[in-house]
Design a protein around this motif. Sequence first.
Motif, PDB file in Angstrom:
ATOM      1  N   MET A 184       0.682  -1.063  -0.060  1.00 19.44           N
ATOM      2  CA  MET A 184       0.057   0.010  -0.146  1.00 19.44           C
ATOM      3  C   MET A 184       0.862   1.303   0.070  1.00 19.44           C
ATOM      4  O   MET A 184       1.808   1.203   0.679  1.00 19.44           O
ATOM      5  CB  MET A 184      -0.873  -0.146   1.268  1.00 19.44           C
ATOM      6  CG  MET A 184      -2.433  -0.872   1.010  1.00 19.44           C
ATOM      7  SD  MET A 184      -3.299  -0.444  -0.313  1.00 19.44           S
ATOM      8  CE  MET A 184      -3.826   1.241  -0.019  1.00 19.44           C
ATOM      9  N   SER A 185       0.258   2.216  -0.689  1.00 17.80           N
ATOM     10  CA  SER A 185       1.102   3.448  -0.544  1.00 17.80           C
ATOM     11  C   SER A 185       0.399   4.535  -0.076  1.00 17.80           C
ATOM     12  O   SER A 185      -1.024   4.617  -0.202  1.00 17.80           O
ATOM     13  CB  SER A 185       1.419   3.804  -2.283  1.00 17.80           C
ATOM     14  OG  SER A 185       2.146   2.893  -2.778  1.00 17.80           O
ATOM     15  N   TYR A 198      -7.488   3.360 -13.181  1.00 18.24           N
ATOM     16  CA  TYR A 198      -6.792   1.762 -12.550  1.00 18.24           C
ATOM     17  C   TYR A 198      -7.642   0.906 -11.682  1.00 18.24           C
ATOM     18  O   TYR A 198      -7.115   0.234 -10.736  1.00 18.24           O
ATOM     19  CB  TYR A 198      -5.434   2.360 -12.008  1.00 18.24           C
ATOM     20  CG  TYR A 198      -4.412   2.522 -13.091  1.00 18.24           C
ATOM     21  CD1 TYR A 198      -3.738   1.793 -13.900  1.00 18.24           C
ATOM     22  CD2 TYR A 198      -4.204   3.926 -13.404  1.00 18.24           C
ATOM     23  CE1 TYR A 198      -2.827   1.935 -14.776  1.00 18.24           C
ATOM     24  CE2 TYR A 198      -3.221   4.369 -14.288  1.00 18.24           C
ATOM     25  CZ  TYR A 198      -2.581   3.401 -14.996  1.00 18.24           C
ATOM     26  OH  TYR A 198      -1.801   3.890 -16.109  1.00 18.24           O
ATOM     27  N   GLY A 199      -9.065   1.388 -11.215  1.00 19.72           N
ATOM     28  CA  GLY A 199      -9.722   0.667 -10.785  1.00 19.72           C
ATOM     29  C   GLY A 199      -9.429   0.784  -9.208  1.00 19.72           C
ATOM     30  O   GLY A 199      -9.881   0.072  -8.298  1.00 19.72           O
ATOM     31  N   MET A 200      -8.781   2.045  -8.782  1.00 26.19           N
ATOM     32  CA  MET A 200      -8.555   2.240  -7.358  1.00 26.19           C
ATOM     33  C   MET A 200      -9.543   3.560  -6.978  1.00 26.19           C
ATOM     34  O   MET A 200      -9.690   4.252  -7.693  1.00 26.19           O
ATOM     35  CB  MET A 200      -7.089   2.514  -7.273  1.00 26.19           C
ATOM     36  CG  MET A 200      -6.238   1.190  -7.895  1.00 26.19           C
ATOM     37  SD  MET A 200      -4.387   1.400  -7.294  1.00 26.19           S
ATOM     38  CE  MET A 200      -4.328   1.555  -5.652  1.00 26.19           C
ATOM     39  N   LYS A 201      -9.265   3.694  -5.663  1.00 27.87           N
ATOM     40  CA  LYS A 201      -9.691   5.058  -4.937  1.00 27.87           C
ATOM     41  C   LYS A 201      -8.692   5.681  -4.134  1.00 27.87           C
ATOM     42  O   LYS A 201      -7.676   4.925  -3.814  1.00 27.87           O
ATOM     43  CB  LYS A 201     -10.789   4.601  -4.009  1.00 27.87           C
ATOM     44  CG  LYS A 201     -12.083   3.657  -4.635  1.00 27.87           C
ATOM     45  CD  LYS A 201     -13.030   3.475  -3.679  1.00 27.87           C
ATOM     46  CE  LYS A 201     -14.324   2.717  -4.226  1.00 27.87           C
ATOM     47  NZ  LYS A 201     -14.032   1.528  -4.705  1.00 27.87           N
ATOM     48  N   CYS A 202      -8.906   6.826  -3.998  1.00 30.30           N
ATOM     49  CA  CYS A 202      -7.897   7.840  -3.282  1.00 30.30           C
ATOM     50  C   CYS A 202      -8.680   8.697  -2.714  1.00 30.30           C
ATOM     51  O   CYS A 202      -9.969   8.828  -2.650  1.00 30.30           O
ATOM     52  CB  CYS A 202      -7.009   8.577  -4.470  1.00 30.30           C
ATOM     53  SG  CYS A 202      -8.028   9.826  -5.464  1.00 30.30           S
ATOM     54  N   ALA A 203      -8.225   9.121  -1.562  1.00 34.79           N
ATOM     55  CA  ALA A 203      -8.694  10.163  -0.549  1.00 34.79           C
ATOM     56  C   ALA A 203      -7.762  11.336  -0.260  1.00 34.79           C
ATOM     57  O   ALA A 203      -6.516  11.133  -0.082  1.00 34.79           O
ATOM     58  CB  ALA A 203      -9.336   9.471   0.806  1.00 34.79           C
ATOM     59  N   ALA A 205      -6.773   0.365   5.170  1.00 33.19           N
ATOM     60  CA  ALA A 205      -7.352  -1.077   5.495  1.00 33.19           C
ATOM     61  C   ALA A 205      -8.393  -1.392   4.302  1.00 33.19           C
ATOM     62  O   ALA A 205      -8.750  -2.525   3.943  1.00 33.19           O
ATOM     63  CB  ALA A 205      -7.969  -1.001   6.767  1.00 33.19           C
ATOM     64  N   GLU A 206      -8.862  -0.200   3.773  1.00 35.70           N
ATOM     65  CA  GLU A 206      -9.977  -0.366   2.848  1.00 35.70           C
ATOM     66  C   GLU A 206      -9.335  -0.281   1.370  1.00 35.70           C
ATOM     67  O   GLU A 206      -9.841  -0.490   0.307  1.00 35.70           O
ATOM     68  CB  GLU A 206     -11.058   0.570   2.857  1.00 35.70           C
ATOM     69  CG  GLU A 206     -12.001   0.733   4.050  1.00 35.70           C
ATOM     70  CD  GLU A 206     -12.752  -0.588   3.919  1.00 35.70           C
ATOM     71  OE1 GLU A 206     -13.199  -1.047   3.070  1.00 35.70           O
ATOM     72  OE2 GLU A 206     -13.051  -1.262   5.078  1.00 35.70           O
ATOM     73  N   GLY A 207      -7.994  -0.343   1.240  1.00 37.60           N
ATOM     74  CA  GLY A 207      -7.328  -0.243  -0.041  1.00 37.60           C
ATOM     75  C   GLY A 207      -7.438   1.132  -0.517  1.00 37.60           C
ATOM     76  O   GLY A 207      -6.988   1.181  -2.076  1.00 37.60           O
ATOM     77  N   VAL A 208      -7.714   2.095   0.030  1.00 39.65           N
ATOM     78  CA  VAL A 208      -7.801   3.612  -0.471  1.00 39.65           C
ATOM     79  C   VAL A 208      -6.463   4.197  -0.293  1.00 39.65           C
ATOM     80  O   VAL A 208      -6.122   4.004   0.767  1.00 39.65           O
ATOM     81  CB  VAL A 208      -9.051   4.381   0.225  1.00 39.65           C
ATOM     82  CG1 VAL A 208      -9.059   5.548  -0.181  1.00 39.65           C
ATOM     83  CG2 VAL A 208     -10.252   3.441   0.094  1.00 39.65           C
ATOM     84  N   VAL A 209      -5.986   4.719  -1.314  1.00 39.38           N
ATOM     85  CA  VAL A 209      -4.563   5.537  -1.266  1.00 39.38           C
ATOM     86  C   VAL A 209      -4.793   7.057  -0.690  1.00 39.38           C
ATOM     87  O   VAL A 209      -5.606   7.768  -1.344  1.00 39.38           O
ATOM     88  CB  VAL A 209      -4.038   5.774  -2.721  1.00 39.38           C
ATOM     89  CG1 VAL A 209      -2.679   6.608  -2.424  1.00 39.38           C
ATOM     90  CG2 VAL A 209      -3.911   4.241  -3.277  1.00 39.38           C
ATOM     91  N   PRO A 210      -4.381   7.189   0.296  1.00 41.05           N
ATOM     92  CA  PRO A 210      -4.365   8.579   0.989  1.00 41.05           C
ATOM     93  C   PRO A 210      -3.388   9.497   0.309  1.00 41.05           C
ATOM     94  O   PRO A 210      -2.455   9.031   0.105  1.00 41.05           O
ATOM     95  CB  PRO A 210      -3.928   8.145   2.466  1.00 41.05           C
ATOM     96  CG  PRO A 210      -4.048   6.885   2.699  1.00 41.05           C
ATOM     97  CD  PRO A 210      -3.704   6.468   1.206  1.00 41.05           C
TER      98      PRO A 210
END
Length: 256
Positions: free
Chosen positions: A43-44, A93-98, A125-130
């Motif tokens: 995770m990044s 890329y099928g990802m989420k960021c916050a 934990a939810e796989g979201v990139v801060p």
Amino acid sequence: MYKQRVVIKVGTNVMTNKDNRIVKPVLDHLVQQIAELYERNIMSVLVSSGSVIAGMEVMGESQITDKATRRQVYSAIGQPRMMRHYYNIFQDYGMKCAQVLATKRDFNPGNHRDNMINCYEGLLAEGVVPIANEDDAVSLTNSMFSDNDELASLVAELTKADKLIILTDTEGLFTGHPDDKDTEVIKNVSVDQNVEKYIKTIDKGEAEGRGGMGSKLNIAKQTASKNIPTYIANGKRKRVILDIVEGKSVGTKISV
């Protein structure tokens, strides 16, 4: 459960061209690498500059003479623009960021720090990139970071990262001026090694940006002393993040 955590700081000079415009393909390549790390259960956390430049793209020349206020205004306008760029690319890329905004005082022991830890842990934990950045609208004087390198270091410590990668527009720390033909990149630096003599101040016209190589080295040593290996590398180099994570000799590594 993710195997590793990596904090990646990308500087203004990495994502802009000579006209101080955001270069979207650079952002795309950055996110592409983060997405590949995600597939490897790494995770990044992204610490991104660029909001001031993005605000300047919208506003153009400002009539505000006070530099601090001008920076606040540009950043406040540019933050949502930068997040829109990232949101759309991560979505591709099928990802989420916050977005996670903070001031320096938020890292002091207390409720603010605890709340930030909870937020980061929940997102990861939810796989979201801060995507971390300074809350420029309220961050002045004592609550202001020296630059985003300092923010990245604090975030790396807060999230118990395994690595901090500082991406800039040079290959790392050199033995002399980067433009000199005999200059070489210093591959490894220990926290107690005196390499400050190699620092060269170069005016690169960074618009409203902050933080030079001297600052980066100082922050890198502070971070590495907390057992978080820190890398200074060229963010425009292909696969630079992946190469570092894979243990290849890229840029300058600072460690204990």
